[in-house]
Design a protein around this motif. Sequence first.
Motif, PDB file in Angstrom:
ATOM      1  N   GLY A 150     -18.370  -5.595  -0.101  1.00 55.67           N
ATOM      2  CA  GLY A 150     -17.592  -6.577  -1.016  1.00 55.67           C
ATOM      3  C   GLY A 150     -16.306  -5.807  -1.436  1.00 55.67           C
ATOM      4  N   LEU A 151     -16.293  -4.437  -1.496  1.00 56.57           N
ATOM      5  CA  LEU A 151     -15.040  -3.637  -2.050  1.00 56.57           C
ATOM      6  C   LEU A 151     -14.186  -3.599  -0.805  1.00 56.57           C
ATOM      7  CD1 LEU A 151     -14.552  -2.084  -4.761  1.00 56.57           C
ATOM      8  CD2 LEU A 151     -14.880  -0.047  -3.384  1.00 56.57           C
ATOM      9  N   CYS A 152     -14.666  -3.501   0.244  1.00 54.38           N
ATOM     10  CA  CYS A 152     -14.076  -3.308   1.663  1.00 54.38           C
ATOM     11  C   CYS A 152     -13.594  -4.666   2.185  1.00 54.38           C
ATOM     12  CB  CYS A 152     -14.665  -2.596   2.442  1.00 54.38           C
ATOM     13  SG  CYS A 152     -14.993  -0.772   1.950  1.00 54.38           S
ATOM     14  N   ARG A 153     -14.192  -5.706   1.722  1.00 52.11           N
ATOM     15  CA  ARG A 153     -13.847  -7.047   2.504  1.00 52.11           C
ATOM     16  C   ARG A 153     -12.446  -7.381   2.520  1.00 52.11           C
ATOM     17  NH1 ARG A 153     -17.194 -11.281   4.091  1.00 52.11           N
ATOM     18  NH2 ARG A 153     -18.906 -10.198   3.103  1.00 52.11           N
ATOM     19  N   PRO A 154     -11.801  -7.380   1.516  1.00 53.87           N
ATOM     20  CA  PRO A 154     -10.197  -7.637   1.646  1.00 53.87           C
ATOM     21  C   PRO A 154      -9.549  -6.823   2.714  1.00 53.87           C
ATOM     22  CG  PRO A 154     -11.001  -7.640  -0.806  1.00 53.87           C
ATOM     23  CD  PRO A 154     -12.051  -7.014   0.190  1.00 53.87           C
ATOM     24  N   LEU A 155      -9.808  -5.544   2.627  1.00 51.96           N
ATOM     25  CA  LEU A 155      -8.997  -4.663   3.580  1.00 51.96           C
ATOM     26  C   LEU A 155      -9.457  -5.067   4.951  1.00 51.96           C
ATOM     27  CD1 LEU A 155      -9.317  -3.088   0.668  1.00 51.96           C
ATOM     28  CD2 LEU A 155      -9.055  -1.068   2.013  1.00 51.96           C
ATOM     29  N   LEU A 156     -10.707  -5.379   5.267  1.00 53.66           N
ATOM     30  CA  LEU A 156     -10.833  -5.859   6.713  1.00 53.66           C
ATOM     31  C   LEU A 156     -10.471  -6.900   6.986  1.00 53.66           C
ATOM     32  CD1 LEU A 156     -14.694  -4.334   6.487  1.00 53.66           C
ATOM     33  CD2 LEU A 156     -13.084  -3.574   8.032  1.00 53.66           C
ATOM     34  N   GLU A 157     -10.461  -8.099   6.027  1.00 61.43           N
ATOM     35  CA  GLU A 157     -10.048  -9.333   6.355  1.00 61.43           C
ATOM     36  C   GLU A 157      -8.618  -9.822   6.397  1.00 61.43           C
ATOM     37  OE1 GLU A 157     -12.357 -11.808   3.668  1.00 61.43           O
ATOM     38  OE2 GLU A 157     -13.919 -11.910   5.017  1.00 61.43           O
ATOM     39  N   ALA A 158      -7.887  -8.585   5.878  1.00 62.89           N
ATOM     40  CA  ALA A 158      -6.413  -8.883   5.845  1.00 62.89           C
ATOM     41  C   ALA A 158      -5.682  -8.675   7.077  1.00 62.89           C
ATOM     42  CB  ALA A 158      -5.707  -7.555   4.818  1.00 62.89           C
ATOM     43  N   ASP A 159      -4.701  -9.744   7.279  1.00 59.27           N
ATOM     44  CA  ASP A 159      -4.072  -9.694   8.624  1.00 59.27           C
ATOM     45  C   ASP A 159      -2.898  -8.396   8.508  1.00 59.27           C
ATOM     46  OD1 ASP A 159      -5.407 -11.486   9.592  1.00 59.27           O
ATOM     47  OD2 ASP A 159      -3.910 -13.293   8.729  1.00 59.27           O
ATOM     48  N   GLU A 160      -2.591  -8.035   7.141  1.00 64.78           N
ATOM     49  CA  GLU A 160      -1.595  -7.023   7.053  1.00 64.78           C
ATOM     50  C   GLU A 160      -2.070  -6.060   6.169  1.00 64.78           C
ATOM     51  OE1 GLU A 160       2.108  -8.599   6.011  1.00 64.78           O
ATOM     52  OE2 GLU A 160       2.388  -9.989   7.901  1.00 64.78           O
ATOM     53  N   PRO A 161      -1.612  -4.634   6.225  1.00 64.74           N
ATOM     54  CA  PRO A 161      -1.859  -3.588   5.378  1.00 64.74           C
ATOM     55  C   PRO A 161      -1.275  -3.883   3.963  1.00 64.74           C
ATOM     56  CG  PRO A 161      -0.261  -2.893   6.706  1.00 64.74           C
ATOM     57  CD  PRO A 161      -0.656  -4.160   7.255  1.00 64.74           C
ATOM     58  N   GLY A 162      -2.229  -3.353   2.795  1.00 69.38           N
ATOM     59  CA  GLY A 162      -1.731  -3.600   1.559  1.00 69.38           C
ATOM     60  C   GLY A 162      -2.598  -4.531   0.724  1.00 69.38           C
ATOM     61  N   ALA A 163      -3.659  -4.716   1.151  1.00 68.92           N
ATOM     62  CA  ALA A 163      -4.765  -5.526   0.513  1.00 68.92           C
ATOM     63  C   ALA A 163      -5.512  -4.457  -0.626  1.00 68.92           C
ATOM     64  CB  ALA A 163      -5.774  -6.245   1.488  1.00 68.92           C
TER      65      ALA A 163
END
Length: 225
Positions: A150-163
């Motif tokens: 859950g913690l990493c999900r936004p980083l994995l799903e983001a199309d661009e860095p910075g999530a």
Amino acid sequence: MTFGRHELTASELTRVMEAERAQTPFLALRDPTAELVLVELEGDRLCIGREPDNDVVIAWDPEVSRVHALLERLGGAWTVVDDDLSRNGTFVNGRRLRGRRRLEDRDVVRFSKTELLYRDPAAEAGETPRVHGHQAVAGVSAGQQRVLVGLCRPLLEADEPGATPPSNAELAETLGISTEAVRSHLKALFRLFEIPDLPQNRKRGELARRALASGVVIPRDLTNS
């Protein structure tokens, strides 16, 4: 998942995640300047060696043979072959290769001093330990793993860095557990991943980065959670 002796930088992590999303087997290695090199495995046969006409060229290592080894696809699986091609041998996970061996996700293949990490993102999850630095990250419970995903999900799903990772309250709502349970899991994970004393937002971001860099959380975990 680390590459060589160096932790992945943010830009390198982005490149690795993009390669994993493609679901195509690839190799990862570092050149003499410690630059991360990713090689997508295409076709059915690749030559590895010191000479420039090889598919994977390791020109900087004088102990690598001109043609050192072969990678061949057999029945949908990649194999490494060294039928006395090389002078100094080929090693898979520290053991000298004799003939041919099928490669498994996260196998480390060494030619002299040069190591290549084999990745097959589409492979089924196996029993191979996921590593942080040079040691296995052991003792991650099922509950802690859910929090990490859950913690990493936004980083994995983001199309661009910075999530950025979600807050404790957001994690609790998504996972259907209490905020206190999230705090407890995170506290244990901070210890396990040896996260330094940082402001909370940076501490959570560093935990997510290390979980991804170590391979404890990988893209296919999103579909399994």
